[in-house]
Design a protein around this motif. Structure first.
Motif, PDB file in Angstrom:
ATOM      1  N   ILE A 203       0.964  -1.220   0.045  1.00 18.09           N
ATOM      2  CA  ILE A 203       0.055  -0.072  -0.024  1.00 18.09           C
ATOM      3  C   ILE A 203       0.943   1.079  -0.035  1.00 18.09           C
ATOM      4  CG2 ILE A 203      -1.635   1.222   1.325  1.00 18.09           C
ATOM      5  CD1 ILE A 203      -2.549  -1.371   2.606  1.00 18.09           C
ATOM      6  N   TYR A 204       0.389   2.213  -0.942  1.00 15.80           N
ATOM      7  CA  TYR A 204       1.404   3.413  -1.010  1.00 15.80           C
ATOM      8  C   TYR A 204       0.604   4.609  -0.511  1.00 15.80           C
ATOM      9  CZ  TYR A 204      -0.427   4.020  -5.644  1.00 15.80           C
ATOM     10  OH  TYR A 204      -1.281   3.985  -6.703  1.00 15.80           O
ATOM     11  N   GLY A 205       1.229   5.661  -0.187  1.00 14.07           N
ATOM     12  CA  GLY A 205       0.573   6.816   0.088  1.00 14.07           C
ATOM     13  C   GLY A 205      -0.075   6.951   1.668  1.00 14.07           C
ATOM     14  N   LEU A 206       0.703   6.057   2.394  1.00  9.19           N
ATOM     15  CA  LEU A 206       0.522   6.040   3.988  1.00  9.19           C
ATOM     16  C   LEU A 206       1.003   7.195   4.672  1.00  9.19           C
ATOM     17  CD1 LEU A 206       1.798   2.391   4.500  1.00  9.19           C
ATOM     18  CD2 LEU A 206      -0.420   3.046   4.272  1.00  9.19           C
ATOM     19  N   LYS A 207       0.151   7.705   5.803  1.00 10.91           N
ATOM     20  CA  LYS A 207       0.603   8.751   6.582  1.00 10.91           C
ATOM     21  C   LYS A 207       2.075   8.703   6.745  1.00 10.91           C
ATOM     22  CE  LYS A 207      -0.519  10.828  11.048  1.00 10.91           C
ATOM     23  NZ  LYS A 207      -1.467  10.595  12.453  1.00 10.91           N
ATOM     24  N   GLY A 208       2.461  10.351   6.596  1.00  9.26           N
ATOM     25  CA  GLY A 208       3.921  10.308   6.746  1.00  9.26           C
ATOM     26  C   GLY A 208       4.971   9.774   5.555  1.00  9.26           C
ATOM     27  N   HIS A 209       4.474   8.907   4.850  1.00  8.46           N
ATOM     28  CA  HIS A 209       5.242   8.396   3.799  1.00  8.46           C
ATOM     29  C   HIS A 209       5.630   9.334   2.552  1.00  8.46           C
ATOM     30  CE1 HIS A 209       5.176   3.739   4.240  1.00  8.46           C
ATOM     31  NE2 HIS A 209       5.307   4.393   5.479  1.00  8.46           N
ATOM     32  N   HIS A 210       6.855   9.534   2.468  1.00  8.41           N
ATOM     33  CA  HIS A 210       7.379  10.049   1.260  1.00  8.41           C
ATOM     34  C   HIS A 210       7.975   9.143   0.022  1.00  8.41           C
ATOM     35  CE1 HIS A 210       7.399  13.676   3.837  1.00  8.41           C
ATOM     36  NE2 HIS A 210       8.238  12.987   5.025  1.00  8.41           N
ATOM     37  N   LEU A 211       8.413   9.759  -0.894  1.00  8.83           N
ATOM     38  CA  LEU A 211       8.725   8.882  -2.077  1.00  8.83           C
ATOM     39  C   LEU A 211       9.835   7.899  -1.736  1.00  8.83           C
ATOM     40  CD1 LEU A 211       8.722  11.446  -4.940  1.00  8.83           C
ATOM     41  CD2 LEU A 211       7.020   9.609  -4.684  1.00  8.83           C
ATOM     42  N   SER A 212      10.632   8.463  -0.592  1.00  6.56           N
ATOM     43  CA  SER A 212      11.641   7.505  -0.188  1.00  6.56           C
ATOM     44  C   SER A 212      11.173   6.096   0.483  1.00  6.56           C
ATOM     45  CB  SER A 212      12.853   8.201   0.352  1.00  6.56           C
ATOM     46  OG  SER A 212      11.992   8.782   1.660  1.00  6.56           O
ATOM     47  N   ASN A 213       9.853   6.598   1.092  1.00  2.51           N
ATOM     48  CA  ASN A 213       9.407   5.460   1.864  1.00  2.51           C
ATOM     49  C   ASN A 213       8.731   4.358   0.837  1.00  2.51           C
ATOM     50  OD1 ASN A 213       8.550   7.960   3.959  1.00  2.51           O
ATOM     51  ND2 ASN A 213       9.633   6.239   4.799  1.00  2.51           N
ATOM     52  N   THR A 214       8.366   4.928  -0.286  1.00  6.31           N
ATOM     53  CA  THR A 214       7.740   3.873  -1.029  1.00  6.31           C
ATOM     54  C   THR A 214       8.712   3.413  -1.901  1.00  6.31           C
ATOM     55  OG1 THR A 214       5.575   5.171  -1.494  1.00  6.31           O
ATOM     56  CG2 THR A 214       6.327   3.900  -3.478  1.00  6.31           C
ATOM     57  N   GLU A 215       9.933   4.040  -2.147  1.00  4.24           N
ATOM     58  CA  GLU A 215      11.016   3.221  -2.790  1.00  4.24           C
ATOM     59  C   GLU A 215      11.418   2.159  -2.086  1.00  4.24           C
ATOM     60  OE1 GLU A 215      15.141   4.693  -5.066  1.00  4.24           O
ATOM     61  OE2 GLU A 215      14.172   6.014  -3.835  1.00  4.24           O
ATOM     62  N   PHE A 216      11.691   2.503  -0.782  1.00  9.42           N
ATOM     63  CA  PHE A 216      12.074   1.288   0.019  1.00  9.42           C
ATOM     64  C   PHE A 216      11.347   0.167  -0.031  1.00  9.42           C
ATOM     65  CE2 PHE A 216      12.146  -0.757   4.250  1.00  9.42           C
ATOM     66  CZ  PHE A 216      13.551  -0.981   4.209  1.00  9.42           C
ATOM     67  N   ASP A 217       9.793   0.352   0.379  1.00  9.33           N
ATOM     68  CA  ASP A 217       8.887  -0.865   0.072  1.00  9.33           C
ATOM     69  C   ASP A 217       9.063  -1.561  -1.178  1.00  9.33           C
ATOM     70  OD1 ASP A 217       7.853  -0.435   2.509  1.00  9.33           O
ATOM     71  OD2 ASP A 217       6.140   0.879   1.951  1.00  9.33           O
TER      72      ASP A 217
END
Length: 374
Positions: A157-171
């Motif tokens: 799931i992307y677009g989570l609270k507090g997530h930036h592009l770097s968080n999505t990239e890590f996932d």
């Protein structure tokens, strides 16, 4: 034919989920018995008795015991013929996937897993009210691979609270590093009846703005395509052609039977959906009353469904098929709309099919609704 079994139980309610489920796990046995009865009642719903895919969704199907799963599969095998090479998928939470349980699934005939990882950030997992850690996610996938079950899909799931592009990239990079052959990536949608929905009403939670969601979406497509995954549907990515055959059957409008509360069925002429309430579903089957609602599909309905499902896929819209369908019901073919889509680079025409570009996929639902027949 394709068979879907809805297993309506979860250990706890995730804060984002509005699927039908119950946390009263003591009802699993009585629910399985009711589903066995429904399999018998509905055995004539589809004329085709040869099963190409079975999908156990939920809820959390990995909460079923070996005995309960065997009950369901014994009934299926008694009622239908399961084709050689059939895709048989079970949705699972990481905390359930011990090597012993996975080996049990293999013995029963399950050959594909769809694992609800959602994110590899432990703080975000707690916010989502998930019952596993990122380490458990990694161990679950490795457990499956170690015992030889390698047809694996993971949900992110992307677009989570507090997530930036770097968080999505890590996932995404973490998911790719696990060497799975299928990844489903969904944007967080805040539904009214969920915990997140109530937090939003109180002003405690805000949805990620559309432009930020679009940036996450584009990054995911870029990362996965670079890693050798094909975006064969807006939210689904496969390596080496390992599409979800079951989900593809929905997008290609093939007939299917749904068993269990809230499950849907489709046989070309009609669509029906079961009661989305465990108690009412059980009571209806016990008393021999109707446990579903039915809608006969008009030609307009069938065209709209074709547009809505196929436009989201790599296969796109068959222009000749649509022209014939529109002509048969004396409706104006959307020539100008299709021309605009191509001019704005939302879609391309290839060998008689209209296929969305990456920018078109961002607004796939809007494009579909623009040409729906009312």
């Amino acid at each position: 034919m394709h068979l879907y079994l809805h297993i309506p139980f979860c250990r706890q309610a995730c804060h984002y989920c509005d699927f039908h489920f119950s946390t009263v796990l003591s009802q699993r046995e009585v629910m399985v018995n009711a589903m066995l009865k429904e399999l018998e009642i509905q055995k004539e719903y589809l004329s085709n008795k040869h099963i190409d895919t079975i999908y156990l969704g939920g809820g959390t199907p990995s909460l079923l015991s070996e005995y309960q799963l065997n009950q369901l599969f014994d009934k299926i095998k008694h009622t239908y013929t399961i084709n050689k090479g059939a895709e048989i998928t079970l949705e699972a939470n990481p905390e359930d996937l011990t090597k012993e349980y996975i080996q049990t699934l293999q013995k029963i005939g399950i050959n594909r897993l769809s694992v609800g990882i959602q994110t590899f950030h432990d703080e975000s997992l707690r916010q989502l009210h998930r019952n596993h850690s990122s380490q458990q996610s990694i161990e679950a996938i490795k457990n499956a691979q170690d015992v030889g079950l390698e047809n694996i899909s993971v949900d992110i799931i992307y677009g989570l609270k507090g997530h930036h592009l770097s968080n999505t990239e890590f996932d995404i990079q973490q998911a790719v590093s696990l060497n799975v052959n299928h990844i489903s990536a969904y944007s967080l949608t805040i539904e009214p009846r969920t915990v997140f929905g109530k937090q939003k009403e109180k002003g405690l939670l805000k949805e990620t703005p559309d432009n930020q969601m679009a940036a996450h979406f584009e990054l995911i497509h870029q990362l996965l395509q670079t890693a050798g995954f094909e975006a064969y549907e807006v939210s689904n990515f496969a390596k080496n052609g390992c599409y979800s055959r079951h989900n593809s059957s929905y997008w290609n409008q093939e007939e299917y039977l749904g068993i269990g509360p809230s499950a849907h069925s489709f046989n070309y002429q009609s669509r029906q959906w079961n009661i989305a309430n465990n108690k009412a579903y059980l009571l209806a089957l016990e008393q021999g009353k109707s446990h579903f609602e039915l809608e006969y599909l008009s030609p307009e309905n069938r065209i709209n469904e074709y547009i809505m499902t196929r436009l989201r896929t790599v296969w796109g819209l068959d222009i000749n098929y649509l022209k014939q369908a529109f002509d048969q019901i004396n409706q104006h073919f959307p020539t100008e709309e299709f021309k605009e889509w191509k001019e704005k680079q939302w879609a391309i025409e290839k060998e008689g099919f209209l296929i969305l570009t990456d920018s078109g996929k961002l607004i796939a639902d809007k494009l579909s609704s623009d040409i729906f027949l009312i």
